[in-house]
Design an enzyme around this catalytic site. Structure first.
Site, PDB file in Angstrom:
ATOM      1  N   ASP A 163      -3.251  -5.677  -4.789  1.00  0.00           N
ATOM      2  CA  ASP A 163      -2.519  -5.560  -3.530  1.00  0.00           C
ATOM      3  C   ASP A 163      -2.161  -6.964  -3.069  1.00  0.00           C
ATOM      4  OD1 ASP A 163      -2.869  -2.667  -3.128  1.00  0.00           O
ATOM      5  OD2 ASP A 163      -4.982  -3.180  -2.951  1.00  0.00           O
ATOM      6  N   ASP A 209       1.003  -4.158  -6.201  1.00  0.00           N
ATOM      7  CA  ASP A 209       1.315  -3.294  -5.064  1.00  0.00           C
ATOM      8  C   ASP A 209       1.665  -4.218  -3.894  1.00  0.00           C
ATOM      9  OD1 ASP A 209       1.520  -1.388  -3.132  1.00  0.00           O
ATOM     10  OD2 ASP A 209      -0.537  -0.650  -3.285  1.00  0.00           O
ATOM     11  N   GLU A 235      -4.645  -2.866 -10.645  1.00  0.00           N
ATOM     12  CA  GLU A 235      -3.707  -2.978  -9.531  1.00  0.00           C
ATOM     13  C   GLU A 235      -4.158  -4.107  -8.623  1.00  0.00           C
ATOM     14  OE1 GLU A 235      -2.288  -0.343  -5.718  1.00  0.00           O
ATOM     15  OE2 GLU A 235      -4.343  -1.008  -6.040  1.00  0.00           O
ATOM     16  N   HIS A 295      -6.332  -5.861   0.456  1.00  0.00           N
ATOM     17  CA  HIS A 295      -5.798  -4.576   0.912  1.00  0.00           C
ATOM     18  C   HIS A 295      -5.889  -4.441   2.422  1.00  0.00           C
ATOM     19  CE1 HIS A 295      -4.867  -0.378   1.356  1.00  0.00           C
ATOM     20  NE2 HIS A 295      -4.630  -0.265   0.074  1.00  0.00           N
TER      21      HIS A 295
END
EC number: 4.6.1.-
Length: 263
Positions: free
Chosen positions: A17, A75, A15, A31
């Site tokens: 961000d 994300d 993942e 993040h």
């Protein structure tokens, strides 16, 4: 550094961000605080640099190629963007994918799940698709899937996909930071929707962020298709034992991430 670490301990997906400026330009994989417990929240890399690196490690024949990395989740941190900036963000992500990931005419082979927080942010999808069609990138739709990640009502998400005329390539996430515990009611509902005969909007379900052995096993017992964890080696360990070894395995490139798996 972190990409190599997680792929090295068994992750078949990562993942990222993605943060944006106020005009919708994707800037960093980052993040910020708050983030999952026991993680460094402040590491960052330029988005274009990150994409180019994962391109290298997902391209067969490249010296850095890692066979097990097949799936990348974006994300998207869209919550501060106005509608025009959401549209621009869709254009920019599509453009950066084409320039920094598929620049070898698509030899890099990972699939991308584009994870949007809220159903109110569909201007992003409009911008993304407009750019794909303007630039003749339609062949890459096969590599793209969609997710709404803010734990909203599942019927609202279904209605949004219908409005967007999206009838496949969809995953449904359910989860919360690993610092907190979350019930399984919505996760169970999502799995039931996935398995409903005639369902055409929900292909896969994944849970996040599950770090405890018991939480990972509970999600597998419910029938999820994927688990996001800060400790992928724990998933590898679980899948090597007992009934989990018989029922599950880590996905490989030969598996279709948009196809609902019938157990």
């Amino acid at each position: 550094e972190m990409v190599d670490y997680y792929v090295g301990i068994g992750a078949n997906g990562l993942e990222m961000d993605v943060s944006f400026d106020s005009n919708g330009k994707a800037e960093y994989t980052y993040h910020g605080v708050p983030c999952d417990c026991f993680r460094s929240c402040t590491r960052s890399e330029k988005f274009s640099v990150y994409l180019d690196y994962v391109r290298q490690i997902t391209t067969p024949g490249n010296p850095k190629f890692r066979e097990n990395l097949i799936f990348l989740i974006m994300d998207l941190k869209l919550n501060d963007l106005e509608p025009h900036a959401l549209y621009n963000a869709g254009i920019d992500i599509a453009d950066q994918l084409s320039k920094n990931y598929w620049k070898d005419d698509g030899k890099a082979r990972a699939h991308f799940l584009i994870s949007i927080p809220y159903v109110s942010q569909t201007a992003f999808v409009d911008g993304f698709r407009w750019w794909f069609e303007k630039k003749g990138l339609e062949k890459y739709y096969e590599k793209i899937g969609w997710d709404f990640s803010a734990n909203e009502d599942l019927n609202s998400i279904q209605a949004t996909y219908q409005k967007l005329n999206i009838t496949g390539h969809t995953w449904q996430s359910d989860g919360i930071t690993n610092c907190l515990t979350r019930g399984t009611e919505r996760l169970t509902q999502a799995i039931q929707k996935r398995d409903t005969p005639g369902n055409s909007y929900l292909n896969k379900v994944y849970a996040w962020s599950l770090d405890k052995y018991g939480s990972i096993k509970q999600a597998l017992d419910l029938g999820v298709d994927g688990v996001m964890s800060n400790y992928p080696q724990r998933m590898v360990e679980i899948l090597s034992e007992g009934t989990y070894l018989e029922r599950f395995r880590l996905a490989t490139y030969e598996d279709n991430p948009w196809e609902t798996f019938k157990q």
